[in-house]
Design a protein around this motif. Structure first.
Motif, short mmCIF file in Angstrom:
data_model
loop_
_atom_site.label_atom_id
_atom_site.label_comp_id
_atom_site.label_asym_id
_atom_site.label_seq_id
_atom_site.Cartn_x
_atom_site.Cartn_y
_atom_site.Cartn_z
N GLU A 263 -18.15 36.37 -62.14
CA GLU A 263 -17.98 34.97 -62.54
C GLU A 263 -19.23 34.15 -62.22
N GLU A 264 -19.87 34.42 -61.09
CA GLU A 264 -21.08 33.71 -60.72
C GLU A 264 -22.25 34.11 -61.64
N PHE A 265 -22.27 35.38 -62.01
CA PHE A 265 -23.32 35.86 -62.92
C PHE A 265 -23.24 35.14 -64.27
N TYR A 266 -22.04 34.94 -64.79
CA TYR A 266 -21.86 34.28 -66.07
C TYR A 266 -22.41 32.85 -66.07
N ARG A 267 -22.36 32.19 -64.91
CA ARG A 267 -22.80 30.79 -64.84
C ARG A 267 -24.32 30.66 -64.96
N ASN A 268 -25.04 31.74 -64.69
CA ASN A 268 -26.50 31.67 -64.59
C ASN A 268 -27.24 32.30 -65.76
N ILE A 269 -26.54 32.61 -66.82
CA ILE A 269 -27.21 33.20 -67.98
C ILE A 269 -26.97 32.35 -69.22
N ILE A 270 -27.86 32.50 -70.18
CA ILE A 270 -27.79 31.79 -71.45
C ILE A 270 -27.27 32.76 -72.50
N THR A 271 -26.35 32.33 -73.35
CA THR A 271 -25.81 33.21 -74.39
C THR A 271 -26.06 32.60 -75.77
N VAL A 272 -26.19 33.48 -76.76
CA VAL A 272 -26.37 33.04 -78.15
C VAL A 272 -25.89 34.17 -79.07
N GLY A 273 -25.24 33.82 -80.18
CA GLY A 273 -24.80 34.79 -81.16
C GLY A 273 -25.71 34.75 -82.38
N VAL A 274 -26.16 35.93 -82.83
CA VAL A 274 -27.06 36.00 -83.98
C VAL A 274 -26.65 37.16 -84.89
N SER A 275 -27.14 37.11 -86.10
CA SER A 275 -27.02 38.23 -87.03
C SER A 275 -28.43 38.58 -87.50
N ALA A 276 -28.88 39.76 -87.09
CA ALA A 276 -30.23 40.18 -87.49
C ALA A 276 -30.32 40.45 -88.99
N VAL A 277 -29.19 40.76 -89.61
CA VAL A 277 -29.19 41.07 -91.04
C VAL A 277 -29.26 39.81 -91.88
N THR A 278 -28.42 38.82 -91.58
CA THR A 278 -28.37 37.60 -92.39
C THR A 278 -29.30 36.50 -91.88
N GLY A 279 -29.72 36.60 -90.61
CA GLY A 279 -30.57 35.55 -90.04
C GLY A 279 -29.79 34.42 -89.41
N THR B 278 -34.30 46.65 -83.03
CA THR B 278 -35.42 46.73 -83.96
C THR B 278 -35.19 45.84 -85.18
N THR B 279 -33.95 45.80 -85.67
CA THR B 279 -33.63 44.92 -86.80
C THR B 279 -33.79 43.45 -86.39
N LEU B 280 -33.42 43.13 -85.16
CA LEU B 280 -33.61 41.77 -84.67
C LEU B 280 -35.09 41.41 -84.60
N MET B 281 -35.92 42.37 -84.15
CA MET B 281 -37.37 42.13 -84.12
C MET B 281 -37.91 41.89 -85.53
N GLN B 282 -37.35 42.62 -86.51
CA GLN B 282 -37.76 42.40 -87.90
C GLN B 282 -37.40 40.98 -88.34
N ARG B 283 -36.19 40.54 -87.99
CA ARG B 283 -35.75 39.20 -88.36
C ARG B 283 -36.61 38.14 -87.68
N ILE B 284 -36.96 38.37 -86.41
CA ILE B 284 -37.84 37.44 -85.70
C ILE B 284 -39.20 37.37 -86.38
N GLY B 285 -39.71 38.54 -86.82
CA GLY B 285 -40.99 38.57 -87.53
C GLY B 285 -40.95 37.76 -88.81
N VAL B 286 -39.85 37.89 -89.56
CA VAL B 286 -39.69 37.11 -90.80
C VAL B 286 -39.65 35.61 -90.47
N HIS B 287 -38.93 35.26 -89.42
CA HIS B 287 -38.76 33.85 -89.05
C HIS B 287 -40.09 33.20 -88.66
#
Length: 425
Positions: free
Chosen positions: A322-338, A123-132
């Motif tokens: 190991e095969e699963f890891y190859r097929n996904i996209i990863t990203v690190g975020v902070s919903a609090v700081t943006g 929910t906090t991430l959705m708030q940050r997305i809304g601000v963005h």
């Protein structure tokens, strides 16, 4: 969006004389629960969990059409008139037009299903997305599908709470919290085609659609309503899944593996581009998680410290995934700081491209295969009907079964019926 987008269903509910529907009308403000209750019993009880939204709609529509056709028309489609003796009867075998089929290949808007376990900061991430999106003036559409949230920290275009009263659903149907959420979502899903109509009207002016799902993640991912909503979105727009992970809690290798196993099951269940969003990076960096996913030896070193049986199991599963890891996209975020939000939007675009490159051709192949299967089944039914007509002397005898010389049903006929049922299933 506010109250009233299901006004047609609400009017139908007001006209209903059924005492049960009057009792439950308060549970669904503008949703028309009298129609929704029957739709839920027909659509969700009969539908398999992995069935498509189009197949569910076809079953419901076919049942309605069959009931009305028998009362208004003759079986030959001529308004009840009997065919002339010896004349070739007219057969109405027109294919049914479904409301939702695979739509045109759009590049935008990209629909994002935001999933995450309770406490992951969804929910906090959705708030940050809304601000963005407001700061950058990104034209987007936001939908809330959590009927139990008391207060939303972000604005949305469509809110399930304006249609379904979660507490009244619990009271009227004597349900617990999770049962109330699932029932509310099921009721809302019966009218999700109207939500799709609203989004399609705005599609040319939008770049993103964000759909916030209930915190009880299993309510959406493993329910019929979740399947219907995700597939209707994927049929019309490029769709990706954002799976939010609580990064500090995954610092333990065993907890990390539990999250990865759940993420893997969701990806293969929804069959859509998948983005792992490691949230709360202002507390704990997600570098360790990325390292564990790309370097199996590093994960093995970390899991050696776990002495329990769960540690050896996690070590084994790390090699399996190991095969699963190859097929996904990863990203690190902070919903609090943006921090990382710009990267998240970039990854969403990559997910949209993956949808067109990998998943769209799969959906087109499934749609083509289904159309060919339905065409063969329709031809087989016509051939069977003609065979019966030739044996009995006309359509009237086939329908009424009153011809004295009508042959008995043979084992071959039973086999054909079973084959048709298998093909329909």
């Amino acid at each position: 969006m506010r109250k009233g987008f299901l006004s047609d269903a609400s009017a139908a509910s007001a006209r209903s004389d059924d005492a049960g529907s009057e009792k439950a009308a308060s549970a669904v403000g503008q949703g028309g629960i009298s129609e929704a209750r029957s739709a839920v019993s027909d659509k969700f009880a009969a539908m398999e969990i992995d069935g498509t939204a189009a197949e569910a709609a076809q079953k419901s529509t076919a049942a309605t059409a069959a009931g009305s056709t028998n009362t208004r028309k003759g079986a030959d489609g001529t308004g009840g008139e009997k065919p002339a003796k010896g004349a070739e009867p007219r057969m109405n075998v027109a294919k049914q037009q479904l409301r939702y089929q695979l739509g045109p290949a759009r590049r935008s808007p990209v629909a994002c299903l935001v999933l995450g376990m309770a406490g992951s900061g969804k929910t906090t991430l959705m708030q940050r997305i809304g601000v963005h999106i407001h700061e950058r003036k990104i034209p987007s559409y936001v939908i809330n599908l959590d009927p139990a949230v008391s207060k939303l920290p972000y604005g949305c275009n469509i809110d399930i709470r304006d249609t379904v009263n979660y507490k009244e659903v619990m009271k009227q149907y004597k349900l617990g919290p999770n049962g109330g959420i699932m029932t509310s979502l099921n009721l809302f899903a019966t009218k999700f085609d109207q939500v799709m109509d609203l989004m399609e009207k705005k599609a040319d002016d939008m770049t993103h659609v964000f759909v916030d799902t209930p915190g009880q993640i299993e309510v959406f991912t493993w329910s019929a309503s979740g399947t219907i909503i995700s597939e209707m979105l994927a049929l019309s727009f490029p769709t990706v899944v954002l799976y939010v992970v609580d990064t500090p809690r995954t610092a333990s290798p065993v907890t990390f593996m539990s999250n990865m196993l759940y993420a893997c099951s969701i990806m293969y269940k929804l069959k859509l581009p998948f983005i792992l969003v490691f949230n709360k990076t202002d507390i704990t960096s997600s570098d360790f998680a990325t390292e564990w996913m790309t370097d199996y030896e590093k994960f093995q070193e970390a899991v050696k410290e776990e002495k329990a049986y769960a540690g050896s199991l996690s070590a084994s599963m790390g090699l399996v995934l190991e095969e699963f890891y190859r097929n996904i996209i990863t990203v690190g975020v902070s919903a609090v700081t943006g921090d990382g939000i710009d990267s998240l939007f970039q990854k969403i675009q990559e997910g949209g491209e993956e949808y067109h490159r990998t998943y769209r051709p799969m959906m087109e192949a499934r749609a083509k295969s289904k159309a060919e299967r339905e065409e063969k089944l329709a031809a087989k039914r016509v051939a069977k009907l003609r065979k019966q007509m030739e044996a009995t002397g006309g359509l009237e005898e086939v329908v009424t079964g009153k011809a004295p010389g009508r042959p008995k049903k043979t084992d071959d006929d039973d086999d054909e019926d079973e084959e048709e049922e298998d093909e329909e299933g």
